[in-house]
Design a protein around this motif. Structure first.
Motif, PDB file in Angstrom:
ATOM      1  N   CYS A 132     -58.766 -14.146  14.468  1.00 13.37           N
ATOM      2  CA  CYS A 132     -59.718 -13.639  14.873  1.00 13.37           C
ATOM      3  C   CYS A 132     -60.647 -14.674  13.974  1.00 13.37           C
ATOM      4  CB  CYS A 132     -60.620 -12.241  15.055  1.00 13.37           C
ATOM      5  SG  CYS A 132     -62.002 -12.442  15.530  1.00 13.37           S
ATOM      6  N   HIS A 134     -63.913 -13.715  13.895  1.00  8.99           N
ATOM      7  CA  HIS A 134     -64.742 -12.558  13.735  1.00  8.99           C
ATOM      8  C   HIS A 134     -64.876 -12.171  12.422  1.00  8.99           C
ATOM      9  CE1 HIS A 134     -66.994  -8.155  13.139  1.00  8.99           C
ATOM     10  NE2 HIS A 134     -67.648  -8.742  13.896  1.00  8.99           N
ATOM     11  N   MET A 135     -63.918 -11.361  11.443  1.00  9.83           N
ATOM     12  CA  MET A 135     -63.593 -11.309   9.857  1.00  9.83           C
ATOM     13  C   MET A 135     -62.623 -11.422  10.117  1.00  9.83           C
ATOM     14  SD  MET A 135     -66.790  -7.663  10.383  1.00  9.83           S
ATOM     15  CE  MET A 135     -65.632  -7.834   7.827  1.00  9.83           C
ATOM     16  N   CYS A 179     -57.909  -9.266  19.496  1.00 11.57           N
ATOM     17  CA  CYS A 179     -58.720  -8.454  18.581  1.00 11.57           C
ATOM     18  C   CYS A 179     -58.310  -6.632  18.307  1.00 11.57           C
ATOM     19  CB  CYS A 179     -59.600  -9.544  17.596  1.00 11.57           C
ATOM     20  SG  CYS A 179     -59.794  -8.442  15.953  1.00 11.57           S
ATOM     21  N   HIS A 225     -62.098  -5.303  16.091  1.00 12.95           N
ATOM     22  CA  HIS A 225     -63.804  -4.806  16.587  1.00 12.95           C
ATOM     23  C   HIS A 225     -64.013  -5.262  18.523  1.00 12.95           C
ATOM     24  CE1 HIS A 225     -63.774  -5.994  11.882  1.00 12.95           C
ATOM     25  NE2 HIS A 225     -64.774  -4.669  12.005  1.00 12.95           N
ATOM     26  N   SER A 250     -62.444  -8.809  19.760  1.00  7.61           N
ATOM     27  CA  SER A 250     -62.977  -9.286  20.774  1.00  7.61           C
ATOM     28  C   SER A 250     -61.999 -10.180  21.626  1.00  7.61           C
ATOM     29  CB  SER A 250     -63.065 -10.898  19.391  1.00  7.61           C
ATOM     30  OG  SER A 250     -64.815 -10.140  18.310  1.00  7.61           O
TER      31      SER A 250
END
Ligand code: FES
Length: 515
Positions: free
Chosen positions: A468, A470-471, A486, A489, A491
């Motif tokens: 992902c 994001h992180m 994901c 969080h 996504s």
């Protein structure tokens, strides 16, 4: 009518929201230059549109920036109940935040409901606005106590209601709580009118325009888009599902995403009026629609944390079974799903993204109750931007950190995040992409590493890196929606890797030349 043919199971092959299929949504160009406005509103769902509508009426120059298409997120996939009966919440709120704030939460949502109804009436908007009672019911003796506690909370807070033993539903109900004179509507038909009003007042709307960052200046903020254009504005409001800025607020650790499912079936004359929600697990939500000659029942439920649902078709199948048992066999006209974020005390975060930042705001975490909470959020943000006092500011303020009774949920949620972050890549995937049948997707193993593959109905194979953007958690395949979700969080990406829902802003890396 839907043109989405049913599969063998009787469910439409692809998700399609009734709201988006039955009302024409206006379209807008993407931003291709730098602009200057008074307020930049990021996110074209009900919160962003209502906020821009309110500010435009006050003479403010506004621009909405939407990463995809307006109303295509949760706003276009809701069950669209206009009610302050937000599941069983008031007994919890009294315990979490005290009686005063619990009452204010009710009043904020009650007033938001009145605002929507007034706006519809004053503007003659044709959007199936219909007054209906909102009813939370239980078919199990286990939930009677919870309903009784909620009823006591209603009495304590002065919320109009009625505790009853039965409902018009064809179910053996043990206990129910009625909040009278609530309403339902068609959210897209309603918002379409607000969008027209924004444009009439000189407001600008840009689609396919992803806001990436905010550069804070002394006199103005600058929102930078993915394509490098700037929107200069004194005030910036993030009305996206997940705040696109405000990392200092640690929102990724203070909310968790959940998905829920919805079916629309033909309504019959014997179906009872009213809007229903079960207090039991699995949750069931029922309401009617009457729009442009189409009469439907909308039936929802089956929540689970995003990216942790295994085969997601099973949730639609469970709803279909509920429909069959409760109402008899019916054609499934539409199926769709939605994602919502829940904060740790169940109250949305609305206000300054970070306490000391005067002109950057967020609105998020509406749980499943985005119609009134979003409208209350828009009113609150409008007042903050205009420098007007608003008595609900202290209830919704994002800087609160209540001593939270849901700490257990918080810890479990974050344990999940850690598991997907650290362990995901090491999972031993044995599937070979070549084994995938048409319209099948799965995590696979490529050169000894985990990847994601989907073969489309024409046989084209799409292989993506499942990390992902994001992180760095590992995304999971969602077979009912054909997306990569994901678990950390929330996504979501389509099978080509394009971002469908943030917080991620960049696509998953495509690892092959599809063919
Ligand atoms: Fe945060 Fe994926 S790691 S959404």
């Amino acid at each position: 009518m839907s043109t989405n043919e049913p599969s063998e199971s009787g469910l439409p092959q692809y998700p399609q929201s009734y709201w988006l299929a039955s009302a024409e949504v206006p379209q807008f160009e993407k931003l291709t230059k730098d602009i200057t406005v008074d307020v930049a509103v990021v996110g074209g769902g009900i919160t962003g549109i209502t906020l821009a509508f309110l500010l435009a009426k006050e003479g403010k120059k506004v621009a909405i920036l939407e990463a995809g298409l307006i109303m295509n997120g949760t706003t276009g996939h809701t069950t669209a109940k206009i009610t302050a009966q937000h599941d069983l919440i008031y007994d919890d709120l009294i315990r979490y935040v005290g009686e005063e704030k619990a009452r204010l939460y009710y009043l904020a949502n009650h007033e938001a409901s009145a605002f929507i109804r007034r706006t519809v009436e004053e503007n003659g908007i044709s959007c199936d606005l219909t007054e209906e009672d909102s009813i939370i019911y239980s078919t199990s003796t286990n939930s009677i106590e919870k309903i009784d506690k909620e009823w006591k909370a209603y009495e304590k807070l002065g919320i109009p209601g009625k505790r009853v033993e039965s409902t018009p539903l064809p179910l053996e109900v043990k206990a129910a709580l009625v909040m009278p004179q609530q309403a339902r509507f068609h959210p897209v038909a309603y918002l379409k009118h607000l969008v027209q009003e924004i444009v009439k007042a000189g407001g600008q709307i840009y689609e396919n325009t992803t806001a990436m960052t905010v550069e804070h200046g002394t006199f103005a903020n600058k929102v930078k888009t993915k394509e490098g254009h700037y929107v200069e504005a004194r005030d910036v409001a993030s009305c996206t599902h997940f705040p696109f800025y405000g990392a200092g607020g640690f929102y990724f650790a203070r909310m968790y995403p959940e998905r829920a499912y919805v079916l629309a079936i033909p309504r019959e004359k014997s179906d009872p009026p009213g809007m229903y929600l079960s207090a039991d697990n699995p949750v069931r939500s029922i309401r009617s629609v009457s729009y442009n000659g189409e009469e439907l029942l909308v039936v929802g439920g089956e929540r689970h944390k995003t990216g942790q649902g295994d085969s997601t078709f099973k949730y639609y199948e469970a709803l279909e079974a509920f429909v069959r048992e409760t109402f008899g066999p019916r054609e499934i006209r539409y199926r769709w799903s939605a994602q919502d974020y829940t904060t740790l005390d169940k109250i949305p975060f609305v206000g300054r993204a970070v306490k000391d930042e005067q002109h950057a705001y967020i609105a998020t975490g509406f749980r499943k109750w985005g119609m009134t909470n979003s409208t209350a959020a828009a009113q609150l943000l409008k007042d903050l931007i205009l420098g007007v006092d608003n008595r609900y500011e202290k209830v919704y303020t994002p800087s609160r950190f209540h001593a939270d009774p849901s700490v257990r949920v918080f810890l479990e949620t974050n344990a999940d995040v850690a598991k997907h972050f650290v362990g995901g890549k090491l999972e031993w995937e044995t599937r070979d992409p070549q084994d995938l049948a048409p319209d099948q997707g799965a995590a696979v193993r490529i050169y000894g590493r985990r990847a994601g593959a989907y073969r489309d109905p024409d046989g084209k194979l799409y292989i993506v890196d499942t990390t992902c953007k994001h992180m760095g958690c590992e995304v999971e395949w969602n077979d009912a929606e054909r997306t990569w979700d994901c678990p950390c969080h929330g996504s979501r990406y389509n099978y080509r890797g394009d971002v469908m829902e943030g917080p991620a802003k960049q696509p998953l890396k495509l690892l092959n030349q599809p063919g």
